[in-house]
Design a protein around this motif. Sequence first.
Motif, PDB file in Angstrom:
ATOM      1  N   ALA A  16       0.831  -1.207   0.000  1.00 28.48           N
ATOM      2  CA  ALA A  16       0.000   0.000   0.000  1.00 28.48           C
ATOM      3  C   ALA A  16       0.865   1.257   0.000  1.00 28.48           C
ATOM      4  N   ASP A  17       0.412   2.250  -0.756  1.00 30.55           N
ATOM      5  CA  ASP A  17       1.048   3.568  -0.702  1.00 30.55           C
ATOM      6  C   ASP A  17       0.483   4.373   0.469  1.00 30.55           C
ATOM      7  N   ILE A  18      -0.826   4.209   0.694  1.00 28.93           N
ATOM      8  CA  ILE A  18      -1.514   4.959   1.745  1.00 28.93           C
ATOM      9  C   ILE A  18      -2.409   4.013   2.532  1.00 28.93           C
ATOM     10  N   VAL A  19      -2.304   4.058   3.857  1.00 33.75           N
ATOM     11  CA  VAL A  19      -3.212   3.324   4.739  1.00 33.75           C
ATOM     12  C   VAL A  19      -4.040   4.354   5.507  1.00 33.75           C
ATOM     13  N   ILE A  20      -5.350   4.312   5.340  1.00 38.75           N
ATOM     14  CA  ILE A  20      -6.248   5.208   6.066  1.00 38.75           C
ATOM     15  C   ILE A  20      -6.842   4.437   7.238  1.00 38.75           C
ATOM     16  N   ILE A  21      -6.610   4.936   8.442  1.00 32.10           N
ATOM     17  CA  ILE A  21      -7.130   4.290   9.648  1.00 32.10           C
ATOM     18  C   ILE A  21      -8.345   5.062  10.133  1.00 32.10           C
ATOM     19  N   ASP A  22      -9.489   4.409  10.131  1.00 36.00           N
ATOM     20  CA  ASP A  22     -10.734   5.028  10.591  1.00 36.00           C
ATOM     21  C   ASP A  22     -10.955   4.642  12.041  1.00 36.00           C
ATOM     22  N   THR A  23     -10.743   5.592  12.947  1.00 40.01           N
ATOM     23  CA  THR A  23     -10.864   5.309  14.377  1.00 40.01           C
ATOM     24  C   THR A  23     -12.298   5.488  14.841  1.00 40.01           C
ATOM     25  N   GLY A  24     -12.522   5.156  16.106  1.00 42.18           N
ATOM     26  CA  GLY A  24     -13.781   5.509  16.739  1.00 42.18           C
ATOM     27  C   GLY A  24     -13.794   7.009  17.007  1.00 42.18           C
ATOM     28  N   ALA A  25     -14.891   7.500  17.541  1.00 40.64           N
ATOM     29  CA  ALA A  25     -15.003   8.924  17.871  1.00 40.64           C
ATOM     30  C   ALA A  25     -14.816   9.131  19.367  1.00 40.64           C
ATOM     31  N   GLY A  26     -14.413  10.349  19.744  1.00 44.58           N
ATOM     32  CA  GLY A  26     -14.332  10.688  21.159  1.00 44.58           C
ATOM     33  C   GLY A  26     -12.970  10.440  21.765  1.00 44.58           C
ATOM     34  N   ILE A  27     -12.943  10.363  23.098  1.00 39.72           N
ATOM     35  CA  ILE A  27     -11.671  10.306  23.820  1.00 39.72           C
ATOM     36  C   ILE A  27     -11.448   8.950  24.498  1.00 39.72           C
ATOM     37  N   ALA A  28     -12.025   7.900  23.939  1.00 39.68           N
ATOM     38  CA  ALA A  28     -11.766   6.560  24.472  1.00 39.68           C
ATOM     39  C   ALA A  28     -10.294   6.216  24.283  1.00 39.68           C
ATOM     40  N   ASP A  29      -9.763   5.347  25.144  1.00 46.74           N
ATOM     41  CA  ASP A  29      -8.346   4.997  25.093  1.00 46.74           C
ATOM     42  C   ASP A  29      -7.926   4.481  23.719  1.00 46.74           C
ATOM     43  N   ALA A  30      -8.764   3.620  23.118  1.00 46.49           N
ATOM     44  CA  ALA A  30      -8.409   3.025  21.827  1.00 46.49           C
ATOM     45  C   ALA A  30      -8.247   4.088  20.748  1.00 46.49           C
ATOM     46  N   VAL A  31      -9.060   5.143  20.804  1.00 44.17           N
ATOM     47  CA  VAL A  31      -8.954   6.239  19.838  1.00 44.17           C
ATOM     48  C   VAL A  31      -7.673   7.022  20.071  1.00 44.17           C
ATOM     49  N   LEU A  32      -7.446   7.417  21.318  1.00 36.56           N
ATOM     50  CA  LEU A  32      -6.293   8.242  21.650  1.00 36.56           C
ATOM     51  C   LEU A  32      -4.981   7.521  21.382  1.00 36.56           C
ATOM     52  N   GLU A  33      -4.967   6.206  21.586  1.00 40.03           N
ATOM     53  CA  GLU A  33      -3.743   5.439  21.331  1.00 40.03           C
ATOM     54  C   GLU A  33      -3.376   5.488  19.860  1.00 40.03           C
ATOM     55  N   PHE A  34      -4.361   5.342  18.990  1.00 45.57           N
ATOM     56  CA  PHE A  34      -4.089   5.399  17.562  1.00 45.57           C
ATOM     57  C   PHE A  34      -3.641   6.791  17.134  1.00 45.57           C
ATOM     58  N   VAL A  35      -4.334   7.814  17.626  1.00 45.21           N
ATOM     59  CA  VAL A  35      -4.003   9.181  17.231  1.00 45.21           C
ATOM     60  C   VAL A  35      -2.612   9.571  17.726  1.00 45.21           C
ATOM     61  N   SER A  36      -2.290   9.225  18.963  1.00 40.12           N
ATOM     62  CA  SER A  36      -0.980   9.591  19.510  1.00 40.12           C
ATOM     63  C   SER A  36       0.156   8.813  18.861  1.00 40.12           C
ATOM     64  N   ALA A  37      -0.158   7.645  18.276  1.00 40.56           N
ATOM     65  CA  ALA A  37       0.872   6.845  17.608  1.00 40.56           C
ATOM     66  C   ALA A  37       1.065   7.259  16.154  1.00 40.56           C
ATOM     67  N   SER A  38       0.211   8.151  15.660  1.00 35.94           N
ATOM     68  CA  SER A  38       0.229   8.540  14.250  1.00 35.94           C
ATOM     69  C   SER A  38       1.029   9.814  14.032  1.00 35.94           C
ATOM     70  N   THR A  39       1.523   9.983  12.811  1.00 34.64           N
ATOM     71  CA  THR A  39       2.229  11.213  12.455  1.00 34.64           C
ATOM     72  C   THR A  39       1.372  12.131  11.596  1.00 34.64           C
ATOM     73  N   GLU A  40       0.281  11.608  11.046  1.00 34.97           N
ATOM     74  CA  GLU A  40      -0.612  12.419  10.216  1.00 34.97           C
ATOM     75  C   GLU A  40      -2.048  12.105  10.596  1.00 34.97           C
ATOM     76  N   VAL A  41      -2.786  13.141  11.028  1.00 34.20           N
ATOM     77  CA  VAL A  41      -4.137  12.964  11.549  1.00 34.20           C
ATOM     78  C   VAL A  41      -5.094  13.912  10.837  1.00 34.20           C
ATOM     79  N   LEU A  42      -6.253  13.382  10.433  1.00 31.50           N
ATOM     80  CA  LEU A  42      -7.338  14.217   9.924  1.00 31.50           C
ATOM     81  C   LEU A  42      -8.408  14.294  11.000  1.00 31.50           C
ATOM     82  N   LEU A  43      -8.688  15.492  11.465  1.00 29.85           N
ATOM     83  CA  LEU A  43      -9.700  15.711  12.494  1.00 29.85           C
ATOM     84  C   LEU A  43     -10.953  16.271  11.834  1.00 29.85           C
ATOM     85  N   VAL A  44     -12.049  15.527  11.912  1.00 26.60           N
ATOM     86  CA  VAL A  44     -13.308  15.921  11.267  1.00 26.60           C
ATOM     87  C   VAL A  44     -14.221  16.573  12.293  1.00 26.60           C
TER      88      VAL A  44
END
Length: 298
Positions: A133-161
């Motif tokens: 893959a050239d690009i992997v798009i990770i679709d997280t859950g919404a809000g401030i649950a641990d699983a969401v924050l872990e993915f966002v904090s581990a990422s270098t590029e984030v789209l906030l909707v």
Amino acid sequence: MDQAEQLRKLVKQGGSQQKNLARVITVTSGKGGVGKSSISVNLAIELARMGKRVLIMDVDFGLANIEVMLGIRPEYNLADMMFRGKSLADIVIKGPEGIGFISGGSGIHELTSLTREQIVNLTMRLVELDEMADIVIIDTGAGIADAVLEFVSASTEVLLVATPEPTSITDAYALLKTLYRKSEFSAENTRIKVIANRVTAQNEGRELFEKINLVVKKFLKFGMEYLGDIPQDEQVSKAIIRQKPVVLSAPDSGAGKALRKLATKLSGASVPPPDERKGIAQLFGNLIRTTNWQKKKG
């Protein structure tokens, strides 16, 4: 040697022979119902039309939004690859325009229970994913649950909707504030781009961004980028009902044109240089480090 160190070592070994590191884009939001998953799917399709090899990983546990929007039902998910011997080919489903799709299932929650053999297997498969893959798009859950924050904090590029609704703006800032307080989050090494969805006036998206960014700069001491906006469009709702993404069902609609413009921006000037990309394997290495640290702390 703990799991995180094992995975980092294995990723480094695999990366020495790797020619490609996927660009990982994590899509998130402060609250549900703002169109995050729809944007993930439509951007993936538009990026694929531009010649990119794109894969979506759905890690919004308990919901199957991506599956519903694409009209597909995968037989296996990430947990099947991690624990039940399935290969990457078994869990990657092909979608429209050749995009790939992986359902996360319960795999992320089970990272802390991996054996060394499972870590080796996971790393080999993820390095393989970086290659395909050239690009992997990770679709997280919404809000401030641990699983969401872990993915966002581990990422270098984030789209906030976010949408112009006051609750959406407030919740977007709440997510950023909670993220900022996490020790593993690095504002300096994370590019956060804001997408304003369902705008009804020309400057509404930019005003939404300025409201959030002003408070973030003042209290959290970091800045964000404005990627653009998507207008309120009934064609999006119709597309979801038809299980056919709006860029396919109504490409010349307001939303379709806006999504194509956003994809062009993502594909062009905003691309992180190769030395800033960590790939999907390294992102999971960061996740294992985080989940193990939290487990020990708890």
